[in-house]
Scaffold this motif. Structure first.
Motif, PDB file in Angstrom:
ATOM      1  N   VAL A 150      -4.361  70.921  94.320  1.00 49.07           N
ATOM      2  CA  VAL A 150      -5.654  71.869  94.585  1.00 49.07           C
ATOM      3  C   VAL A 150      -6.772  71.197  94.011  1.00 49.07           C
ATOM      4  O   VAL A 150      -7.703  71.336  94.502  1.00 49.07           O
ATOM      5  CB  VAL A 150      -5.307  73.184  93.752  1.00 49.07           C
ATOM      6  CG1 VAL A 150      -6.473  74.002  93.534  1.00 49.07           C
ATOM      7  CG2 VAL A 150      -4.200  74.126  94.548  1.00 49.07           C
ATOM      8  N   ALA A 156      -9.020  69.097 104.511  1.00 44.32           N
ATOM      9  CA  ALA A 156      -8.576  69.623 103.043  1.00 44.32           C
ATOM     10  C   ALA A 156      -7.178  69.782 102.996  1.00 44.32           C
ATOM     11  O   ALA A 156      -6.495  69.218 101.871  1.00 44.32           O
ATOM     12  CB  ALA A 156      -9.222  70.973 102.762  1.00 44.32           C
ATOM     13  N   GLY A 157      -6.591  70.553 104.063  1.00 48.40           N
ATOM     14  CA  GLY A 157      -5.058  70.665 103.977  1.00 48.40           C
ATOM     15  C   GLY A 157      -4.217  69.338 103.874  1.00 48.40           C
ATOM     16  O   GLY A 157      -3.330  69.382 103.090  1.00 48.40           O
ATOM     17  N   ASP A 158      -4.712  68.232 104.377  1.00 46.46           N
ATOM     18  CA  ASP A 158      -4.196  67.024 104.665  1.00 46.46           C
ATOM     19  C   ASP A 158      -4.270  66.446 103.364  1.00 46.46           C
ATOM     20  O   ASP A 158      -3.483  65.944 102.458  1.00 46.46           O
ATOM     21  CB  ASP A 158      -4.643  66.016 105.477  1.00 46.46           C
ATOM     22  CG  ASP A 158      -4.084  66.493 106.797  1.00 46.46           C
ATOM     23  OD1 ASP A 158      -2.931  67.201 107.136  1.00 46.46           O
ATOM     24  OD2 ASP A 158      -4.816  66.067 108.030  1.00 46.46           O
ATOM     25  N   ALA A 215     -14.687  71.612 105.123  1.00 48.90           N
ATOM     26  CA  ALA A 215     -13.290  71.736 104.801  1.00 48.90           C
ATOM     27  C   ALA A 215     -12.441  70.814 105.629  1.00 48.90           C
ATOM     28  O   ALA A 215     -11.111  71.006 105.673  1.00 48.90           O
ATOM     29  CB  ALA A 215     -12.739  73.048 105.124  1.00 48.90           C
TER      30      ALA A 215
HETATM   31  P1  ATP Z   1      -7.916  72.486 107.094  1.00 51.52           P
HETATM   32  O1  ATP Z   1      -7.286  72.860 108.277  1.00 51.52           O
HETATM   33  O2  ATP Z   1      -9.187  72.816 106.800  1.00 51.52           O
HETATM   34  O3  ATP Z   1      -7.665  70.908 106.803  1.00 51.52           O
HETATM   35  P2  ATP Z   1      -5.685  74.059 105.839  1.00 51.52           P
HETATM   36  O4  ATP Z   1      -5.870  75.369 106.561  1.00 51.52           O
HETATM   37  O5  ATP Z   1      -4.755  73.266 106.061  1.00 51.52           O
HETATM   38  O6  ATP Z   1      -7.069  73.150 106.011  1.00 51.52           O
HETATM   39  P3  ATP Z   1      -6.673  75.411 103.394  1.00 51.52           P
HETATM   40  O7  ATP Z   1      -5.644  76.366 102.829  1.00 51.52           O
HETATM   41  O8  ATP Z   1      -7.651  75.748 104.121  1.00 51.52           O
HETATM   42  O9  ATP Z   1      -5.676  74.391 104.314  1.00 51.52           O
HETATM   43  O10 ATP Z   1      -6.940  74.346 102.247  1.00 51.52           O
HETATM   44  C1  ATP Z   1      -6.206  73.737 101.861  1.00 51.52           C
HETATM   45  C2  ATP Z   1      -6.741  73.409 100.058  1.00 51.52           C
HETATM   46  O11 ATP Z   1      -7.831  72.897 100.072  1.00 51.52           O
HETATM   47  C3  ATP Z   1      -6.665  74.772  99.127  1.00 51.52           C
HETATM   48  O12 ATP Z   1      -5.303  75.023  98.966  1.00 51.52           O
HETATM   49  C4  ATP Z   1      -7.631  74.231  98.338  1.00 51.52           C
HETATM   50  O13 ATP Z   1      -7.179  73.693  97.307  1.00 51.52           O
HETATM   51  C5  ATP Z   1      -8.574  73.608  98.952  1.00 51.52           C
HETATM   52  N1  ATP Z   1      -9.792  74.462  99.409  1.00 51.52           N
HETATM   53  C6  ATP Z   1     -10.156  74.428 100.661  1.00 51.52           C
HETATM   54  N2  ATP Z   1     -11.072  75.262 101.004  1.00 51.52           N
HETATM   55  C7  ATP Z   1     -11.680  75.255  99.906  1.00 51.52           C
HETATM   56  C8  ATP Z   1     -12.913  75.963  99.013  1.00 51.52           C
HETATM   57  N3  ATP Z   1     -13.920  76.548  99.996  1.00 51.52           N
HETATM   58  N4  ATP Z   1     -13.133  75.857  97.780  1.00 51.52           N
HETATM   59  C9  ATP Z   1     -12.215  75.168  96.979  1.00 51.52           C
HETATM   60  N5  ATP Z   1     -11.239  74.693  97.515  1.00 51.52           N
HETATM   61  C10 ATP Z   1     -10.700  74.681  98.762  1.00 51.52           C
END
Ligand code: ATP
Length: 295
Positions: free
Chosen positions: A276, A250-252, A247
């Motif tokens: 998404v 993923a947020g970026d 992951a």
């Molecule tokens: P990170 O710090 O890991 O980059 P984040 O905490 O900023 O992430 P998240 O809310 O964890 O952000 O994830 C961002 C997006 O990634 C989610 O809205 C979703 O679309 C996708 N995502 C993350 N984890 C999963 C997963 N296990 N399955 C499917 N999509 C996921």
């Protein structure tokens, strides 16, 4: 003609060591692997947007060192315009020292280095490039004075200001109110007084905050997807069930694609759907920018 997305953000060298287990305080362990490459929220989001098809100009600072030259070349290779990624003399490029243990847990220490050299004057120098139809994206890894001035300049010039307040920073309330949208994950949302147990709760919390806390609000919910709200509408977009292996970033991926779509005039609901979809693909592959999908 493609409309430009201006990303004002951080650029780091990610130095990643694989270890069997984390060292205790005072202990040294030998790493079993090492790699270094592009990192920083500004850089990652710029690459995600470029791969999504946006014309991306990155405004950032590196040191005048080998790391800075390497990350500039890597960014250019991903299709990001690095004309405004300037090297600052005598300051090191930002670096994130990352340990990943055998269970996949990580520990990270970030030294901001040259990222701290971005200042309000750098934002003022951009003002003439901003106007209605321009989208500006920034994150919490640049100095607060940069975020506050960016919001001010975007307001004055009629540009759209997309703010990913990660990590949470003490920006002026007016900066938050200008954000269209403010994008945060669940933990960051809680620091702003938003909360929810399930996606429906989060949707309602965002709907209550839109127009008050920020112009529009988006909260990412990991594997559950994301919620988004403006003053007049709100929605929950579920993430597809995927085989998630990494992951990181993923947020970026989410924020970069969101801003890329907003920059070409897609509405918030449509942009969140695309974000998404892209972020969910990114978690199925290892790496950060290497895992981002190309449109
Ligand atoms: P990170 O710090 O890991 O980059 P984040 O905490 O900023 O992430 P998240 O809310 O964890 O952000 O994830 C961002 C997006 O990634 C989610 O809205 C979703 O679309 C996708 N995502 C993350 N984890 C999963 C997963 N296990 N399955 C499917 N999509 C996921």
């Amino acid at each position: 003609m493609k409309r430009t997305l201006l990303v004002v953000g951080s650029v780091n060298v990610d130095a990643v060591s694989g270890v069997e287990r984390f060292p205790a305080p005072g202990e040294t362990v030998l790493a079993s692997s090492y790699r270094q490459g592009l990192g920083g929220k500004g850089a990652n989001q710029a690459v995600a947007a470029a791969l999504d098809g946006a014309r991306v100009e990155l405004v950032a600072r590196t040191g005048d060192d080998a790391g800075g030259a390497a990350v500039r070349a890597e960014l250019a290779g991903w299709g990001v315009d690095v004309t405004d990624v300037a090297a600052v003399r005598g300051v090191p490029t930002g670096i994130a020292q990352i340990l990943v243990d055998a269970r996949g847990e990580n520990m990270i220490a970030v030294s901001s280095g040259a990222n701290d050299a971005l200042d309000a004057a750098a934002v003022d120098a951009l003002a003439d490039r901003l106007g209605p139809g321009t989208t500006v994206l920034s994150q919490g890894e640049v100095p607060v004075e940069v975020l506050d001035r960016l919001a001010e300049v975007c307001r004055d010039r009629g540009a759209r200001f997309v703010l990913n307040l990660a990590p949470p920073r003490d920006v002026a309330p007016r900066t938050l109110r200008t954000a269209d949208p403010l994008v945060v994950n669940e933990h960051e949302a809680r620091t702003l007084g938003l909360d929810g147990a399930d996606p429906e709760d989060w949707r309602l919390a965002c709907a209550a905050a839109a127009g008050r806390l920020a112009e529009a609000v988006v909260v990412t919910l990991g594997a559950r997807g994301a919620v988004a709200a403006t003053c007049t509408s709100s929605a929950y977009v579920a993430a597809p069930v995927v085989d998630a292996v990494d992951a990181t970033g993923a947020g970026d991926a989410f924020v970069g694609v969101l801003a890329s779509r907003l920059a070409v005039g897609v509405d918030l609901g449509g942009a969140v759907q695309s974000a998404v979809a892209a972020a969910s693909q990114a978690v199925t592959r290892h790496g950060t920018v290497e895992s981002y999908p190309r449109r």
